[in-house]
Design an enzyme around this catalytic site. Sequence first.
Site, PDB file in Angstrom:
ATOM      1  N   THR A   1       3.312  -4.887  -4.643  1.00 56.88           N
ATOM      2  CA  THR A   1       2.305  -5.324  -5.595  1.00 56.88           C
ATOM      3  C   THR A   1       2.335  -4.440  -6.828  1.00 56.88           C
ATOM      4  OG1 THR A   1      -0.054  -5.775  -5.908  1.00 56.88           O
ATOM      5  CG2 THR A   1       0.515  -3.868  -4.585  1.00 56.88           C
TER       6      THR A   1
ATOM      7  N   LYS B   1      -1.945  -2.260  -7.258  1.00 56.68           N
ATOM      8  CA  LYS B   1      -2.540  -1.128  -6.540  1.00 56.68           C
ATOM      9  C   LYS B   1      -2.062   0.174  -7.189  1.00 56.68           C
ATOM     10  CE  LYS B   1      -3.617  -3.555  -2.278  1.00 56.68           C
ATOM     11  NZ  LYS B   1      -3.399  -4.931  -2.763  1.00 56.68           N
TER      12      LYS B   1
ATOM     13  N   HIS C   1       0.820  -1.209   0.000  1.00 54.92           N
ATOM     14  CA  HIS C   1       0.000   0.000   0.000  1.00 54.92           C
ATOM     15  C   HIS C   1       0.858   1.266   0.000  1.00 54.92           C
ATOM     16  CE1 HIS C   1      -3.916  -1.953   0.465  1.00 54.92           C
ATOM     17  NE2 HIS C   1      -3.274  -2.839   1.202  1.00 54.92           N
TER      18      HIS C   1
END
Length: 404
Positions: free
Chosen positions: A245, A248, A217
Amino acid sequence: MDYDQVFEQALLSLKEENRYRVFTELGRHAGEFPKATRHLPNGQEQDVTIWCSNDYLGMGQHPDVLNAIKAAADKYGAGAGGTRNISGNTHMICELERELADLHGKESALVFTSGFVSNDATLSTLGKLLPGCVILSDELNHASMIDGVRHAGCEKIIFRHNDVRDLEDKLKSLDPNQAKIIAFESVYSMDGDISPIKEFCDLADEYGALTYLDEVHAVGLYGPRGGGVAEREGLMDRITIMEGTLGKAFGVVGGFITSTSNIVDAIRSYASGFIFTTTLSPVMSAGALASVRHLKLSQIEREQHQERAATLKKLLTEAGMPVLPSVTHIVPVMVYDAELCKQASDMLLEDYGIYLQPINYPTVPRGSERLRITPTPFHNDAMMAELVGALKDVWNRLNLRQAA
């Protein structure tokens, strides 16, 4: 045994606890994010505005990303053709891994099919390869990290969330020569808080532990080149393994780790979750590569994102909404009740065309249910005014708790 009855009862239990998840059928509008069309079972459609996407910067619709995907499809075709062992490394995924290693200042990188798989596969393999290993895991770590620790089959110790003293107490109780991994996240996506990365690294140095940092995040969103919170705070060189990731802030799909060449190669060679699954397609690898390269150079998206998040927090606070204080881009509006949270979400969608999913147990503890808002650079002032007005109406209609 009536097998179907077992499954029906399991589903009924979720519904009785107001934890049954309903997935809304949406079609995002290319070039008009965050607008989408909701497709209803009766064949009708509804225009909606998405307020809870993890495509934080809207990079899933950035021209550079879309053009890279289209060009790769024309050049390489759609699929990867199988596992890397069977089909080889596609050129685009190798380029992507080199770019990700550079992003985090590491020797090597490895791309997985998702962030969940990268956490599960890496942590479980580390625990199996390191003799007598113990993994010390933050109590609020993501389900993928929890599964990875569980699948490692080694000793595990849970420490209190972001609690430096509790972590040190637990490290002191261990054999100084025992292999140790401290596993934690940078940005915790439900509360929007940030871990004390430097202090955890100091403990790792003192007690001979490896550090495993989940930046899912944060990558793309923080740091001069989007390397994450560790980059922003000048700590990337102190992290043993960084995980992130591509689904996102980078707007595509996939997960990855970066670390030393030996660690990455060991995960590549031993992790079942990597070896025995079809790899990311060259099409998606090309899109992710374009996104990473763009965000390494461009500050505009990050600056706009932070401004939008700060503006929405201010508007919601002024409206008396129970916003959980957050130092990041996450904007949690607290409901404190699972049934009411679902009702609020349903009303926002049905009556106002606002898509905002409820967050209930087990994602958050019971009694801390919430609506998790994630504003992007594309949520303009008019959209924010519409959201705040709708939330105020819903809060009044349901007689929900206001800000203290």
